[in-house]
Design an enzyme around this catalytic site. Structure first.
Site, short mmCIF file in Angstrom:
data_model
loop_
_atom_site.label_atom_id
_atom_site.label_comp_id
_atom_site.label_asym_id
_atom_site.label_seq_id
_atom_site.Cartn_x
_atom_site.Cartn_y
_atom_site.Cartn_z
N GLU A 108 0.81 -1.23 -0.04
CA GLU A 108 -0.18 -0.02 -0.11
C GLU A 108 0.89 1.21 0.09
OE1 GLU A 108 -2.30 2.92 0.10
OE2 GLU A 108 -3.41 1.20 0.03
N ASP A 157 -6.46 -3.93 -5.61
CA ASP A 157 -7.21 -3.15 -4.74
C ASP A 157 -7.14 -1.56 -4.76
OD1 ASP A 157 -9.30 -2.38 -3.20
OD2 ASP A 157 -8.68 -3.70 -1.66
#
Length: 286
Positions: A108, A157
């Site tokens: 991330e 994602d």
């Protein structure tokens, strides 16, 4: 005094969504985006990046079930899984429920998102300290370019293709994804709205078709993404998302779901006619 605070997500110059806010739990600005967590009246806690709704406690399970269980029940033995993005932790949480998974790496880019969700949205972030979890705060584009690891399933994602997520929609990125997938690997990506962003779906599928032998689109319904009908792309080196899916595996897994089930798995790939028409030639329809 009773506060009358509403949050409005403006999705385009003609469309928005208003939700009643009880209180602001976190508000910050990272080097990439603004990050907010609010408590809402009807949808529980909500994460917003740059004013766009990412996650709400009320309906996050629909998104996280469908982005993770679809590829994980198609791949016969997913052991090593990579999640790119997904800072709220919901996708990793679902991946880690699969007994075959030995390691889940999550890359991330924005540590502020992870920290805010760890602090305020444990519903999604509760497994980010899991022993099988390898959490990296870094650039997913750079990671797939440089890693020597092979992954059975990669889940992209990401947010919309603006700001930090823009490179996650390009051909160079997917070529790197292809290279770090195992010989029978699968990649699933956040795939926008057929109602409002078919142009993005078309360009993403063109990219996937240039790199992968098999490309598909599947959809799910949720409450807080514009239009209510949202999609994921599914690309693989080998497997068909329905023909190579065995519903017995879902049953035998012993897992319980709030959205996903074996019938819905297959049904998700049955697209409305307007989507089939708009994506004609870009998805495998057999």
């Amino acid at each position: 005094m009773h506060s009358d605070l509403w949050i409005e997500e403006k999705f385009s110059d003609f469309l928005g969504l208003r939700i009643k806010v009880e209180k602001v739990l976190f508000s910050g600005k990272s080097e990439f985006q603004t990050v907010d967590v609010v408590e809402t009246k009807g949808h529980g806690k909500m994460l917003l990046n740059d004013g766009l709704i990412m996650v709400t406690e009320r309906d996050e399970f629909a998104y996280h079930d469908m982005i993770s269980h679809v590829p994980l029940f198609v791949h016969p033995n997913p052991k090593n899984v990579l999640v790119i993005g997904g800072g709220d932790g919901g996708t990793a949480r679902e991946v880690l429920r699969h007994a075959s998974v030995e390691k889940c790496t999550m890359v991330e880019i924005d540590g502020m998102v992870v920290d805010a969700c760890k602090q305020h949205i444990p519903q999604t972030s509760k497994d980010l300290e899991h022993p099988k979890m390898n959490l990296i705060i870094g650039d997913g584009v750079q990671f797939v370019k440089e890693t020597n690891e092979k992954f059975d399933v990669i889940i992209v994602d990401s947010t919309d293709p603006i700001g930090p997520a823009q490179p996650l929609f390009g051909e160079e990125f997917y070529q790197d994804v292809y290279n770090c997938l195992s010989e029978d690997g699968i990649v699933v990506s956040q795939g926008e709205s057929s109602w409002y962003a078919m142009d993005i779906q078309q360009s993403l599928l063109k990219v996937l078709n240039a790199v992968f032998p098999n490309s598909y689109l599947y959809s799910f319904s949720n409450l807080t993404y514009p239009g209510g009908l949202w999609s994921f792309t599914f690309a693989s080196k080998k497997y068909h998302p329905c023909h190579d899916f065995n519903p017995e595996r879902v049953k035998n897994s012993g897992l319980a779901f709030d959205y996903y089930n074996a019938n819905l798995h297959r049904a998700a790939f049955a697209l409305p006619s307007f989507a089939l028409k708009g994506l004609d030639g870009l998805i495998d329809n057999d």
